[in-house]
Design a protein around this motif. Structure first.
Motif, PDB file in Angstrom:
ATOM      1  N   ASP A  42       0.701  -1.060   0.175  1.00 48.06           N
ATOM      2  CA  ASP A  42       0.075  -0.147   0.038  1.00 48.06           C
ATOM      3  C   ASP A  42       1.155   1.200  -0.072  1.00 48.06           C
ATOM      4  OD1 ASP A  42      -2.369  -1.621  -0.030  1.00 48.06           O
ATOM      5  OD2 ASP A  42      -2.526  -1.563   2.085  1.00 48.06           O
ATOM      6  N   LEU A  43       0.704   2.090  -0.942  1.00 43.90           N
ATOM      7  CA  LEU A  43       1.579   3.220  -1.213  1.00 43.90           C
ATOM      8  C   LEU A  43       0.609   4.562  -0.946  1.00 43.90           C
ATOM      9  CD1 LEU A  43       4.624   3.524  -2.322  1.00 43.90           C
ATOM     10  CD2 LEU A  43       3.589   3.657  -4.600  1.00 43.90           C
ATOM     11  N   GLU A  44       1.338   5.542  -0.200  1.00 46.74           N
ATOM     12  CA  GLU A  44       0.747   6.685  -0.136  1.00 46.74           C
ATOM     13  C   GLU A  44       1.296   7.707  -1.270  1.00 46.74           C
ATOM     14  OE1 GLU A  44      -1.070   7.731   2.306  1.00 46.74           O
ATOM     15  OE2 GLU A  44      -0.935   5.882   3.652  1.00 46.74           O
ATOM     16  N   VAL A  45       0.281   8.103  -2.057  1.00 44.60           N
ATOM     17  CA  VAL A  45       0.656   8.872  -3.267  1.00 44.60           C
ATOM     18  C   VAL A  45      -0.122  10.169  -3.012  1.00 44.60           C
ATOM     19  CG1 VAL A  45      -0.233   8.879  -5.719  1.00 44.60           C
ATOM     20  CG2 VAL A  45       0.280   6.781  -4.733  1.00 44.60           C
ATOM     21  N   SER A  46       0.722  11.438  -3.433  1.00 42.41           N
ATOM     22  CA  SER A  46       0.239  12.553  -3.180  1.00 42.41           C
ATOM     23  C   SER A  46      -1.037  12.642  -4.130  1.00 42.41           C
ATOM     24  CB  SER A  46       1.238  13.527  -3.751  1.00 42.41           C
ATOM     25  OG  SER A  46       0.895  14.918  -3.874  1.00 42.41           O
ATOM     26  N   GLY A  47      -2.249  13.349  -3.579  1.00 44.96           N
ATOM     27  CA  GLY A  47      -3.444  13.664  -4.171  1.00 44.96           C
ATOM     28  C   GLY A  47      -4.574  12.515  -4.146  1.00 44.96           C
ATOM     29  N   LEU A  48      -4.165  11.320  -3.663  1.00 42.05           N
ATOM     30  CA  LEU A  48      -5.099  10.267  -3.637  1.00 42.05           C
ATOM     31  C   LEU A  48      -5.525  10.297  -2.044  1.00 42.05           C
ATOM     32  CD1 LEU A  48      -3.592   7.350  -5.835  1.00 42.05           C
ATOM     33  CD2 LEU A  48      -4.918   9.141  -6.373  1.00 42.05           C
ATOM     34  N   ASN A  49      -6.642   9.995  -1.782  1.00 42.67           N
ATOM     35  CA  ASN A  49      -7.213  10.075  -0.285  1.00 42.67           C
ATOM     36  C   ASN A  49      -6.840   8.688   0.531  1.00 42.67           C
ATOM     37  OD1 ASN A  49      -8.435  12.491  -0.566  1.00 42.67           O
ATOM     38  ND2 ASN A  49     -10.274  11.371  -1.285  1.00 42.67           N
TER      39      ASN A  49
ATOM     40  N   GLY B 166      15.286  15.829 -11.379  1.00 42.74           N
ATOM     41  CA  GLY B 166      15.480  17.357 -11.722  1.00 42.74           C
ATOM     42  C   GLY B 166      14.963  18.238 -10.857  1.00 42.74           C
ATOM     43  N   GLU B 167      14.900  19.611 -11.159  1.00 40.09           N
ATOM     44  CA  GLU B 167      14.320  20.715 -10.276  1.00 40.09           C
ATOM     45  C   GLU B 167      12.724  20.912 -10.707  1.00 40.09           C
ATOM     46  OE1 GLU B 167      16.289  24.601 -10.620  1.00 40.09           O
ATOM     47  OE2 GLU B 167      18.016  23.840  -9.486  1.00 40.09           O
ATOM     48  N   GLY B 168      12.599  20.501 -11.806  1.00 32.62           N
ATOM     49  CA  GLY B 168      11.151  20.714 -12.299  1.00 32.62           C
ATOM     50  C   GLY B 168      10.237  19.345 -12.070  1.00 32.62           C
ATOM     51  N   VAL B 169      10.896  18.530 -11.595  1.00 34.51           N
ATOM     52  CA  VAL B 169      10.277  16.993 -11.249  1.00 34.51           C
ATOM     53  C   VAL B 169       9.433  17.067  -9.753  1.00 34.51           C
ATOM     54  CG1 VAL B 169      10.368  14.822 -11.208  1.00 34.51           C
ATOM     55  CG2 VAL B 169      11.834  16.024 -12.705  1.00 34.51           C
ATOM     56  N   GLU B 170       8.295  16.766  -9.771  1.00 29.62           N
ATOM     57  CA  GLU B 170       7.557  16.532  -8.572  1.00 29.62           C
ATOM     58  C   GLU B 170       7.332  14.964  -8.134  1.00 29.62           C
ATOM     59  OE1 GLU B 170       2.990  17.348  -6.845  1.00 29.62           O
ATOM     60  OE2 GLU B 170       3.298  17.715  -8.948  1.00 29.62           O
ATOM     61  N   VAL B 171       7.811  14.929  -6.945  1.00 31.91           N
ATOM     62  CA  VAL B 171       7.755  13.550  -6.442  1.00 31.91           C
ATOM     63  C   VAL B 171       6.299  13.345  -5.843  1.00 31.91           C
ATOM     64  CG1 VAL B 171       8.694  11.998  -4.557  1.00 31.91           C
ATOM     65  CG2 VAL B 171      10.377  13.467  -5.930  1.00 31.91           C
ATOM     66  N   LEU B 172       5.719  12.189  -6.367  1.00 28.28           N
ATOM     67  CA  LEU B 172       4.145  12.092  -5.811  1.00 28.28           C
ATOM     68  C   LEU B 172       4.177  10.600  -4.854  1.00 28.28           C
ATOM     69  CD1 LEU B 172       2.554  12.344  -9.217  1.00 28.28           C
ATOM     70  CD2 LEU B 172       2.715  14.034  -7.626  1.00 28.28           C
ATOM     71  N   ALA B 173       5.226  10.075  -4.937  1.00 29.11           N
ATOM     72  CA  ALA B 173       5.174   8.604  -3.902  1.00 29.11           C
ATOM     73  C   ALA B 173       6.663   8.202  -3.793  1.00 29.11           C
ATOM     74  CB  ALA B 173       4.220   7.436  -4.541  1.00 29.11           C
ATOM     75  N   ARG B 174       6.898   7.527  -2.730  1.00 31.43           N
ATOM     76  CA  ARG B 174       7.976   7.053  -2.188  1.00 31.43           C
ATOM     77  C   ARG B 174       7.648   5.440  -1.648  1.00 31.43           C
ATOM     78  NH1 ARG B 174      12.497  10.872  -1.707  1.00 31.43           N
ATOM     79  NH2 ARG B 174      11.651  13.028  -1.744  1.00 31.43           N
ATOM     80  N   GLN B 175       8.550   4.817  -1.956  1.00 28.03           N
ATOM     81  CA  GLN B 175       8.584   3.329  -1.124  1.00 28.03           C
ATOM     82  C   GLN B 175       9.795   3.440  -0.217  1.00 28.03           C
ATOM     83  OE1 GLN B 175       6.791   1.002  -0.416  1.00 28.03           O
ATOM     84  NE2 GLN B 175       8.185  -0.409   0.405  1.00 28.03           N
ATOM     85  N   GLY B 176       9.358   3.455   1.138  1.00 26.09           N
ATOM     86  CA  GLY B 176      10.664   3.784   1.974  1.00 26.09           C
ATOM     87  C   GLY B 176      11.241   5.278   1.638  1.00 26.09           C
ATOM     88  N   LYS B 177      12.477   5.222   1.268  1.00 22.65           N
ATOM     89  CA  LYS B 177      13.144   6.551   0.828  1.00 22.65           C
ATOM     90  C   LYS B 177      13.241   6.609  -0.757  1.00 22.65           C
ATOM     91  CE  LYS B 177      16.005   6.948   5.063  1.00 22.65           C
ATOM     92  NZ  LYS B 177      17.131   6.993   5.590  1.00 22.65           N
ATOM     93  N   GLN B 178      12.709   5.524  -1.362  1.00 23.71           N
ATOM     94  CA  GLN B 178      13.043   5.478  -2.583  1.00 23.71           C
ATOM     95  C   GLN B 178      11.976   6.390  -3.415  1.00 23.71           C
ATOM     96  OE1 GLN B 178      15.609   4.428  -3.668  1.00 23.71           O
ATOM     97  NE2 GLN B 178      16.615   2.556  -2.614  1.00 23.71           N
ATOM     98  N   VAL B 179      11.964   7.057  -4.424  1.00 21.67           N
ATOM     99  CA  VAL B 179      11.048   7.474  -5.276  1.00 21.67           C
ATOM    100  C   VAL B 179      10.366   6.590  -6.312  1.00 21.67           C
ATOM    101  CG1 VAL B 179      10.592   9.566  -6.909  1.00 21.67           C
ATOM    102  CG2 VAL B 179      12.236   9.923  -4.978  1.00 21.67           C
ATOM    103  N   VAL B 180       9.355   6.479  -6.305  1.00 13.74           N
ATOM    104  CA  VAL B 180       8.593   5.441  -7.109  1.00 13.74           C
ATOM    105  C   VAL B 180       7.566   5.880  -8.053  1.00 13.74           C
ATOM    106  CG1 VAL B 180       9.240   3.371  -5.818  1.00 13.74           C
ATOM    107  CG2 VAL B 180       7.225   4.579  -5.476  1.00 13.74           C
ATOM    108  N   LEU B 181       7.227   7.490  -7.978  1.00 13.36           N
ATOM    109  CA  LEU B 181       6.224   8.060  -8.938  1.00 13.36           C
ATOM    110  C   LEU B 181       6.290   9.434  -8.907  1.00 13.36           C
ATOM    111  CD1 LEU B 181       3.540   7.449 -10.392  1.00 13.36           C
ATOM    112  CD2 LEU B 181       2.397   8.213  -8.251  1.00 13.36           C
TER     113      LEU B 181
END
Length: 210
Positions: free
Chosen positions: A128-135, A152-167
Motif C-alpha cells: 500500500d503506497l501513499e500517493v500525493s493527491g489520493l485519499n 531534476g528541479e522541475g520534477v514533482e515526487v508523488l510517491a516513495r517506497q521507503g526512501k526511494q522515489v517510485v512515482l
C-alpha cells in the motif's frame, strides 16, 4: 472533459500493453495500439508499458519511433511510463546489462533511473503506497522494478517506497516504478488522464522506412 473524447495510444511493441489498454477502456477512453510512427496520429496521450526495457528500447529504434515520440511530446502530448516505460522516459539510465551496451531511452524526463533496483522477479511484491493527491493508499505492484534515483528541479515526487522515489511527474510526463495496470485500482490512470490535452495534438503520415 468526458473521457470518451480522449484518444490515447499504448506502445505495443512488448510488455504489458494489453493490461493498460483494458484499464483505459474501462475508463471510457478510446485506445490506439502504437507500433509504427503513423499510429501516433490523432492522439493526445501515450502510455509506455512495463516489460523488458532493453528489448523495448531497441524495438523503438528499429521501428523509427524515438524521434516521432519526442515530436509527439513536443507538440503537447502527455506520456505515462510504467516500470520499463519509466526507464525509457528518463534522461539517465543506470544498470544496463553490459552485453547490450547503452540503454536506449527517449531522454524526455529529468530523472535518473536505476534498473532492477528492487531485485529480480522472485523479489516482486505488492504494498500500500501513499500517493500525493489520493485519499487512500494505492495497492502498488513492484516487479523487477526500477527506482527513480535522482530528480531534476522541475520534477514533482508523488510517491516513495521507503526512501526511494517510485512515482514522479514533470509537466505532462508521469513515471512510475510500479505496475498500476495490474491492479483493479484505476486512480493512477485517472491521474494521468488529467494531464492529457482535450484535442489530438499530433498528426503524421510517417511510416516505417523501407
Amino acid at each position: 472533459m468526458p473521457t470518451e473524447a480522449l484518444k490515447v495510444g499504448v506502445l505495443a511493441l512488448q510488455g504489458a500493453f494489453r493490461e493498460h489498454r483494458r484499464m483505459l477502456e474501462s475508463l471510457g477512453v478510446s485506445v490506439q495500439e502504437v507500433r509504427l510512427p503513423a499510429d501516433l496520429a490523432g492522439l493526445s496521450g501515450l502510455v509506455i508499458p512495463g516489460g523488458e526495457s532493453t528489448t523495448m528500447g531497441k524495438l523503438m529504434l528499429d521501428y523509427g519511433l524515438q524521434g516521432p515520440i519526442r515530436d509527439f511530446h513536443a507538440a503537447g502530448g502527455a506520456i505515462f511510463g510504467t516500470c520499463a516505460g519509466a526507464i525509457l522516459l528518463s534522461r539517465t539510465v543506470l544498470g544496463a546489462p553490459p552485453q547490450f551496451g547503452s540503454q536506449p531511452s527517449l531522454e524526455l524526463m529529468d530523472i535518473t533511473v536505476q534498473r532492477n533496483a528492487f531485485g529480480r522477479q522472485v523479489d516482486s511484491f505488492q504494498t500500500d503506497l501513499e500517493v500525493s493527491g489520493l485519499n487512500t493508499p494505492f495497492p502498488a505492484m513492484f516487479i523487477r522494478a526500477p527506482v527513480i534515483g535522482a530528480v531534476g528541479e522541475g520534477v514533482e515526487v508523488l510517491a516513495r517506497q521507503g526512501k526511494q522515489v517510485v512515482l514522479a511527474r514533470q509537466g505532462n510526463l508521469l513515471a512510475s516504478s510500479f505496475h498500476p495496470e495490474l491492479t483493479r485500482d484505476a486512480r493512477i490512470h485517472e491521474l494521468f488522464l488529467t494531464f492529457i490535452p482535450q484535442a489530438p495534438v499530433y498528426q503524421t503520415s510517417v511510416a516505417l522506412p523501407g
